[in-house]
Design an enzyme around this catalytic site. Structure first.
Site, mmCIF file in Angstrom:
data_model
loop_
_atom_site.group_PDB
_atom_site.id
_atom_site.type_symbol
_atom_site.label_atom_id
_atom_site.label_comp_id
_atom_site.label_asym_id
_atom_site.label_seq_id
_atom_site.Cartn_x
_atom_site.Cartn_y
_atom_site.Cartn_z
ATOM 1 C CB CYS A 3 -0.958 0.005 1.179
ATOM 2 S SG CYS A 3 -0.150 -0.029 2.806
ATOM 3 C CG HIS A 128 -3.900 1.254 4.390
ATOM 4 N ND1 HIS A 128 -3.480 0.265 3.524
ATOM 5 C CD2 HIS A 128 -4.831 1.981 3.699
ATOM 6 C CE1 HIS A 128 -4.131 0.371 2.377
ATOM 7 N NE2 HIS A 128 -4.935 1.404 2.455
ATOM 8 C CG ASP A 146 -8.121 1.900 1.017
ATOM 9 O OD1 ASP A 146 -7.111 1.310 0.586
ATOM 10 O OD2 ASP A 146 -8.605 1.685 2.134
#
Length: 211
Positions: A3, A128, A146
């Site tokens: 990520c 994240h 996201d």
């Protein structure tokens, strides 16, 4: 675990930074495999990437990275207990809100990225990274873009909740994560280098003429 790299790739491509190599066909776009400095990609795949290393990786790719670690000093934090000179000293909920609002109203090539704990937001997983896509002042909410779309599409998060997610301790470093403003590195350094080169060349030419 990718990520952090995925977020950085999104930012680099959005800011049209040239990777110096071909992606596919004639296209010169970044992809995760090109981010091979600062840390081994296999290590990132297994363990993820810490906030300090992520900021370093961004700078290696020609970005200006203004980073703030969300140190928790009991609410009135000014971030002075940060030991890294690469981080700003302005760490507070109010400063975070002001930064988000400003970044989301600009059109001069600045992107805000947040590094946070999913767990604090009631999501699966923990550490994240995601770019910020917008700020809604009336609801005091942040649009999180996201990068793990198989888990979550772009979604709104109350800003105070996101701040708490930034403050959650990273189990690897024992410290909170943070947020950063990324932009293409200014040409000031390049201009200074060019000026130095010109001066050196001129001096050499004069010396040669005198000889």
């Amino acid at each position: 675990a990718y990520c952090g790299l995925g977020t950085l790739v999104m930012v680099l491509n959005a800011l049209e930074v040239d990777p110096g190599q071909i992606f596919k066909g004639p296209w010169r776009w970044y992809e995760e495999g090109m981010l091979d400095c600062c840390v081994d990609l296999e290590e990132v795949k297994e363990q993820g990437i810490t906030w300090d290393v992520w900021c370093c990786l961004g700078r290696c790719q020609g970005l200006k990275v203004d980073a703030v670690r969300a140190e928790d000093n009991g609410g009135g934090d000014d971030g002075r207990n940060s030991t890294s000179s690469s981080f700003s000293s302005a760490a507070s909920l109010e400063a975070f809100r002001a930064t988000i609002a400003d970044a989301c109203s600009r059109d001069d090539g600045v992107v805000c990225v947040v590094a946070y704990s999913r767990r604090v937001l009631g999501q699966s997983g923990d550490g994240h990274y995601s770019p910020v896509g917008g700020y809604h002042a009336a609801s005091d909410s942040v649009l999180v873009l996201d990068v793990a779309r198989f888990k979550h599409p772009p979604h709104w998060v109350p800003l105070p909740d996101l701040w708490r997610a930034l403050q959650a301790q990273d189990k690897v470093t024992g410290r909170p994560r943070g947020y950063a403003l990324l932009s293409r590195a200014t040409t000031a350094a390049a201009a200074a280098a060019a000026a130095t080169t010109t001066t050196t060349t001129t001096t050499t030419t004069v010396a040669a003429g005198e000889a």
